[in-house]
Design a protein around this motif. Structure first.
Motif, PDB file in Angstrom:
ATOM      1  N   GLY A   1       0.783  -1.226   0.000  1.00 42.82           N
ATOM      2  CA  GLY A   1       0.000   0.000   0.000  1.00 42.82           C
ATOM      3  C   GLY A   1       0.815   1.276   0.000  1.00 42.82           C
ATOM      4  O   GLY A   1       0.257   2.362   0.135  1.00 42.82           O
ATOM      5  N   THR A   2       2.144   1.169  -0.144  1.00 43.90           N
ATOM      6  CA  THR A   2       3.013   2.351  -0.159  1.00 43.90           C
ATOM      7  C   THR A   2       3.924   2.285  -1.383  1.00 43.90           C
ATOM      8  O   THR A   2       3.899   1.318  -2.147  1.00 43.90           O
ATOM      9  CB  THR A   2       3.875   2.424   1.111  1.00 43.90           C
ATOM     10  N   ASN A   3       4.751   3.313  -1.540  1.00 45.05           N
ATOM     11  CA  ASN A   3       5.707   3.311  -2.645  1.00 45.05           C
ATOM     12  C   ASN A   3       7.150   3.315  -2.167  1.00 45.05           C
ATOM     13  O   ASN A   3       8.060   3.636  -2.923  1.00 45.05           O
ATOM     14  CB  ASN A   3       5.457   4.508  -3.574  1.00 45.05           C
ATOM     15  N   SER A   4       7.358   2.967  -0.894  1.00 45.55           N
ATOM     16  CA  SER A   4       8.717   2.940  -0.349  1.00 45.55           C
ATOM     17  C   SER A   4       8.813   1.870   0.723  1.00 45.55           C
ATOM     18  O   SER A   4       7.820   1.538   1.383  1.00 45.55           O
ATOM     19  CB  SER A   4       9.078   4.300   0.257  1.00 45.55           C
ATOM     20  N   ALA A   5      10.011   1.345   0.893  1.00 46.77           N
ATOM     21  CA  ALA A   5      10.238   0.368   1.956  1.00 46.77           C
ATOM     22  C   ALA A   5      10.013   1.032   3.311  1.00 46.77           C
ATOM     23  O   ALA A   5      10.530   2.119   3.575  1.00 46.77           O
ATOM     24  CB  ALA A   5      11.657  -0.188   1.877  1.00 46.77           C
ATOM     25  N   GLY A   6       9.243   0.401   4.145  1.00 45.64           N
ATOM     26  CA  GLY A   6       8.911   1.006   5.435  1.00 45.64           C
ATOM     27  C   GLY A   6       9.802   0.572   6.572  1.00 45.64           C
ATOM     28  O   GLY A   6       9.677   1.076   7.683  1.00 45.64           O
TER      29      GLY A   6
END
Length: 525
Positions: free
Chosen positions: A208-213
């Motif tokens: 659901g994101t565009n970057s490693a969390g």
């Protein structure tokens, strides 16, 4: 008499009971010193040993886990193995109910949980085993978690572990660990993370994101942690050190953390679907824009680290090697090597007060480092530079706009500074003295100040009480506050030591305010 006979019989029964229980206790203790895989679920036995014997020693083999390993709330608990032959492997299949997943309400997706939880367990030791995250798959649709979480537990040691996700590009790739992280310390002071090898985690964007969390190693509001001699490879964000808002439950301060001798290999060249851009060492003391109550990160030491292959994913430029996002102050950065992939936008970046106007990054000593972006290679356009200063970022000690100093860097943005020095105020004692007598004067001056603005000098007692203040003349067009004498009045100053601090607007940046800058200690006689 009857009482006496009763007591004797009770003692005899107790003796028999003790003789019966002692072998069982010894057997249990021995079992916890030499655990072997059962062929089934080994989590209950390991958790029981940690809870009862305060230790679990793993032998060789693969220990299957249906649930997380939970350290008891006790001090000095140990989980250790005999090396890479001792393997902990959480078991999970997409769609099944599992303690490793907290489901999201009304959704088939959820949140993975850490494999090992160390909460309120000071002095815990985790050493010499391997964590295999192959089955905690990103493509199951769950958000990632750290493999190991240390929370509210001081003096915890994580030593010589091997943490493995699933390597993209290999025949057995599963996406396991692709959006998870390695080791996280939260509100846990004086920890040690040494000699670990963490690979193939956190290289893909979280669900659901565009970057490693998640990061390979994350230090969050945890004071004076030592991160030493680790290998973090094929991971998007390798090491982060942060201070977050108390409003989110963070109570500690990551100041004083030491990051030395680590080998950091980014994930810019993995080229997987959903791969994330990344950074080698990310430092930040901001994030909440409404309150801005994060503590600054002070007195960090980042030395002797070797970082490469950080940058943008799938041929898109982005990412950086050393990133001072905000609030990094009075740190030491020396003898590090940051060499990015062809897509690396910056070798180093100073963003300073980004998201947090109260926490600019200033007065960090930056010497003998190498900063290399992807500039000049096919993955980068002309906006890639070795060193980038945002408009709100003060010049640092040893590294300035357009000036590499003892560092190796060949391209800068901006290319030069309007000031001849970084922002700093200073004082001089009377000639030939290392003190000032009452009735004499101190010389006060400053350089690197915003032109046409004044500098305020404040003299504080050791208990912090204000004794005197002095506002300088305005800085000239060259950002210099000319030298001015300040009399040390016997009516204001008793003999003793006073802290001198300064407040001013930084000149090389766009006028970021620097407050309570400690100039030195004044010896008044």
């Amino acid at each position: 008499m009857s009482h006496s006979r009763f007591h004797g019989a009770g003692a005899l029964l107790a003796s028999f009971a003790l003789l019966f229980l002692l072998p069982l206790a010894a057997q249990a203790q021995q079992g916890c010193d030499a655990l072997v895989p059962s062929g089934g679920d080994d989590a209950p036995a390991i958790n029981a040993c940690l809870a009862n014997a305060r230790r679990a020693v793993l032998g060789s083999g693969v220990f299957r886990l249906s649930r997380p390993i939970e350290f008891p709330r006790a001090s000095g608990v140990r989980l250790q193995g005999v090396g890479a032959e001792s393997v902990l492997r959480p078991t999970y299949a997409c769609g099944q109910a599992s303690p490793f997943v907290v489901p999201a309400q009304g959704s088939t997706s959820g949140q993975y949980q850490p494999v090992i939880n160390v909460t309120r367990a000071p002095g815990a030791v985790l050493s010499n085993f391997r964590l295999n995250l192959q089955e905690l798959r990103r493509d199951c649709g769950h958000k990632g978690a750290y493999a190991i979480m240390v929370d509210k537990s001081d003096d915890v040691q994580v030593l010589n572990l091997r943490i493995r996700g699933s390597q993209f590009g290999t025949p057995e790739y599963t996406s396991g660990g692709a959006n998870g992280g390695g080791v996280q310390y939260v509100n846990s002071a004086r920890g040690t993370i040494r000699g670990n090898d963490i690979r193939d985690v956190g290289f893909a964007a979280d669900v659901g994101t565009n970057s490693a969390g998640k990061n390979g190693i994350a230090i969050e509001n945890s004071a004076s942690v030592r991160v030493e001699s680790n290998v973090v490879e094929r991971v998007g964000f390798q090491i982060s050190v942060s201070n977050f808002s108390p409003a989110f439950g963070f109570t500690g301060d990551s100041s004083g953390t030491v990051v030395t001798g680590n080998t950091l290999v980014g994930a810019a060249n993995i080229n997987c679907p959903g791969c994330s851009q990344g950074r080698a060492i990310k430092l930040q003391a901001c994030g909440r824009t409404d309150v801005q109550d994060e503590l600054p990160l002070r007195n960090l030491v980042v030395r002797g680290n070797d970082a490469r292959d950080f940058g943008g994913a799938n041929g898109q430029q982005g990412g950086s090697g050393l990133d001072l996002v905000c609030g990094v102050q009075y740190g030491t950065f020396e003898s590090n090597r940051f060499v990015g992939a062809g897509t690396a936008e910056f070798g180093a970046q100073v963003r300073s007060s980004f998201q947090s106007l109260v926490n600019p990054s200033h007065h960090n000593k930056v010497d003998f480092n190498t900063f290399t972006s992807g500039r000049g290679r096919p993955g980068c356009d002309g906006s890639c530079v070795d060193v980038n200063f945002n408009a709100d970022a003060p010049d640092q000690i040893g590294l300035r706009r357009g000036v590499a100093g003892t560092n190796v860097a060949s391209s800068f943005r901006p290319g030069s500074s309007r000031c001849g020095d970084y922002g700093h105020a200073f004082f001089n004692y009377p000639a030939g003295q290392v003190f000032v007598n009452r009735g004499q004067s101190l010389l006060l001056a400053a350089a690197g100040m915003q032109p046409s603005t004044s500098t305020t000098f404040r003299f504080l007692r050791q208990d912090g009480a204000l004794v005197a203040a002095f506002t300088s003349q305005n800085a000239n067009g060259n950002c210099v506050v000319n030298q001015q004498l300040f009399p040390i009045s016997a009516g204001q100053f008793a003999p003793g030591r006073y802290n001198l601090v300064a407040d001013y607007l930084d000149g090389p940046s766009n006028g970021v305010r620097i407050s309570n800058d400690p100039i030195g200690t004044i010896d008044v006689r």
